[in-house]
Design an enzyme around this catalytic site. Structure first.
Site, PDB file in Angstrom:
ATOM      1  CE  LYS A 128      -4.382   0.970   0.011  1.00  0.00           C
ATOM      2  NZ  LYS A 128      -5.514   0.138  -0.452  1.00  0.00           N
ATOM      3  CG  ASP A 168      -7.272   3.337  -1.147  1.00  0.00           C
ATOM      4  OD1 ASP A 168      -7.591   2.144  -1.066  1.00  0.00           O
ATOM      5  OD2 ASP A 168      -7.532   4.159  -0.243  1.00  0.00           O
ATOM      6  CG  ASN A 242     -14.120   3.430  -8.026  1.00  0.00           C
ATOM      7  OD1 ASN A 242     -13.841   2.441  -7.357  1.00  0.00           O
ATOM      8  ND2 ASN A 242     -14.320   3.367  -9.325  1.00  0.00           N
ATOM      9  CB  SER A 381      -5.783  -4.572  -9.724  1.00  0.00           C
ATOM     10  OG  SER A 381      -6.210  -3.232  -9.627  1.00  0.00           O
TER      11      SER A 381
HETATM   12  O1  2IT Z   1      -7.983  -1.414  -1.150  1.00  0.00           O
HETATM   13  C1  2IT Z   1      -7.838  -1.927  -2.277  1.00  0.00           C
HETATM   14  O2  2IT Z   1      -7.929  -3.146  -2.464  1.00  0.00           O
HETATM   15  C2  2IT Z   1      -7.548  -1.032  -3.399  1.00  0.00           C
HETATM   16  N1  2IT Z   1      -7.476   0.172  -3.192  1.00  0.00           N
HETATM   17  C3  2IT Z   1      -7.299  -1.581  -4.773  1.00  0.00           C
HETATM   18  C4  2IT Z   1      -5.889  -2.042  -4.904  1.00  0.00           C
HETATM   19  C5  2IT Z   1      -5.489  -2.465  -6.297  1.00  0.00           C
HETATM   20  O3  2IT Z   1      -4.303  -2.796  -6.431  1.00  0.00           O
HETATM   21  O4  2IT Z   1      -6.302  -2.474  -7.214  1.00  0.00           O
END
Ligand code: 2IT
Length: 450
Positions: A128, A168, A242, A381
């Site tokens: 993250k 995010d 989103n 993703s």
């Molecule tokens: O919290 C999450 O799973 C996301 N913000 C998406 C992360 C991603 O790599 O698509």
């Protein structure tokens, strides 16, 4: 707090090593509680130091991000990337731009991401990142310059086979575009180093919808277990970003009715449901405006607006928090129970305080945990990464079918994992255990690496 001495010892060391990092400690407690029966049944986890390794990020980068605002003034923010666990794949997880971002929030999100990504069944480790940059009220040029400066440092630490960031809170297709452009310029490489890209340069169809759609697919499976149908059910949703948008869209498609959305300013109640294309698209417009005010919806459609309030006081069948961490506290949980809500589906990452979880549980509300429910976002993703590697793209129907299958499997695997350890029906424990097993197995197999 833990029956297992081993877990008690590990948790005490996490507390000592991360003082005051409340969100991170909360996320760790939640997982360790679920793992109690697993580690007590097999000594291999303790012998291999699996838990103490899992609670410490493999690598954490913090950096200065300097940029010039529209007035010519130099601004300084802090950037982060937490590379939590690479046992089952390259680090994978979003970037959050929000003034609340700090080490604790980055670590809780990276820790959760490890289990979530494992649940998807795809080869992705946990990571993250983000910044305390506040995009609210910033011009497009400022956003671009910030993203370019942020990526200039981040590029040193990521790569299509190393670490693949995405969006995010505060990071959407526009920001991913600017970040991608800068990465390409620095590396002279066109690879799938970011996901959530625009369609014209390798983004996957259904990625924008994926988190919300996946959450609703999970909810449908859950309702089925209890002999219920989504048709005709009413939903309270928070947020209007989103995730809320995708959730509203899919609930609507499947015959349910969402009556609330919210912002930092309050919530709106739309008795007829957020059910027309115009209303659903307006959520996107409100987000794009950068105003961050849900009151705009009330002004446009003439529905009641409740300033400074959260939507959990509304009587509905299903509650789906889609905004941010710890947005549902004890008082909210009391409202939810008093309204006779039976199903509580977390969509935002860790939206529920410990006290609220305990209260909902004690009152027999079915709780679906975020790391399972919202895994559809990162799952698509993962599918974007596959498509980029193949230099090919699937149709929306193909991606949606894969997403649907992944969410059904996550529900089923969580249910089975809880049952295997005598906790039938506990979807929180089930998700934690099912996510843990694969990561633990890979860590043990790879020896003491990290
Ligand atoms: O919290 C999450 O799973 C996301 N913000 C998406 C992360 C991603 O790599 O698509």
């Amino acid at each position: 707090m833990f029956k297992s001495e081993y877990l008690q010892k590990v948790y005490a060391s996490v507390e000592a090593r991360n003082p005051g990092e409340n969100e991170f400690l909360q996320a760790v407690r939640d997982v360790l509680e679920s793992l109690e029966p697993v580690v007590m049944q097999d000594s291999k986890f303790e012998k291999n130091g699996v838990i103490e390794r899992m609670v410490e990020p493999e690598r954490m980068i913090s950096f200065r991000v300097s940029w010039v605002d529209d007035n010519g003034q130099v601004q300084v923010n802090r950037g982060y990337r937490v590379q939590f666990n690479s046992a089952i794949g390259p680090y994978k997880g979003g970037l959050r731009f929000h003034p609340s971002v700090n080490a604790s929030i980055m670590k809780f999100l990276g820790f959760e991401q490890t289990f979530k990504n494992s649940l998807t069944g795809l080869p992705m480790g946990g990571g993250k990142g983000g910044s305390d940059f506040d995009p609210r009220g910033r011009s497009d040029g400022e956003i671009m310059r910030f993203c370019q400066s942020f990526m200039t440092e981040l590029a040193k630490h990521i790569g299509a086979d190393t670490d693949v960031p995405a969006g995010d809170i505060g990071v959407g297709a526009r920001e991913v575009g600017y970040l991608y452009g800068q990465y390409k310029r620095l590396r002279n490489e066109f690879t799938g180093v970011l996901t959530g890209k625009g369609r014209s340069f390798g983004g996957s169809l259904i990625r924008p919808e994926a988190t919300g759609f996946g959450a609703v697919y999970y909810a449908v499976e859950m309702l089925k277990t209890f002999g219920e149908d989504i048709k005709g059910k009413t939903f309270a949703v928070s947020g209007f970003g989103n995730v809320a948008w995708g959730t509203v869209k899919k609930v609507n498609e499947l015959g349910g009715k969402v009556v609330t959305v919210s912002g930092p300013d309050g919530y709106i109640y739309d008795e007829d449901g957020i059910c027309t294309e115009e209303k659903i698209n307006f959520l996107l417009e409100m987000r794009a405006s950068g105003r961050d005010k849900v009151k705009d919806y009330a002004d446009k459609f003439g529905v009641p607006y409740f300033e400074g309030k959260r939507p959990w006081e509304v009587k509905v069948d299903v509650v789906m928090p889609c905004a941010t961490q710890n947005e549902v506290g004890l008082e909210d949980a009391k409202n939810i129970v008093a309204n006779g809500v039976k199903y509580y589906v977390e969509v935002a990452n860790m939206p529920t305080t410990d006290e609220a979880v305990s209260y909902l549980k004690a009152n027999k509300v079915v709780i679906a945990p975020s790391k399972a429910v919202n895994a559809g976002g990162v799952a698509v993703s993962g599918l974007e990464m596959s498509q980029n590697s193949m230099r090919y793209s699937w149709t929306a129907e193909e991606v949606d079918a894969k997403l649907h299958q992944i969410m059904s499997d996550i529900y089923k695997n969580s249910w089975e994992a809880a049952k295997k350890y005598g906790m039938e029906g506990d979807l929180i424990a089930g998700a934690n255990i099912a996510g843990f097993e694969k990561v633990a197995d890979a860590m043990i197999a790879q020896g003491v690496a990290y």
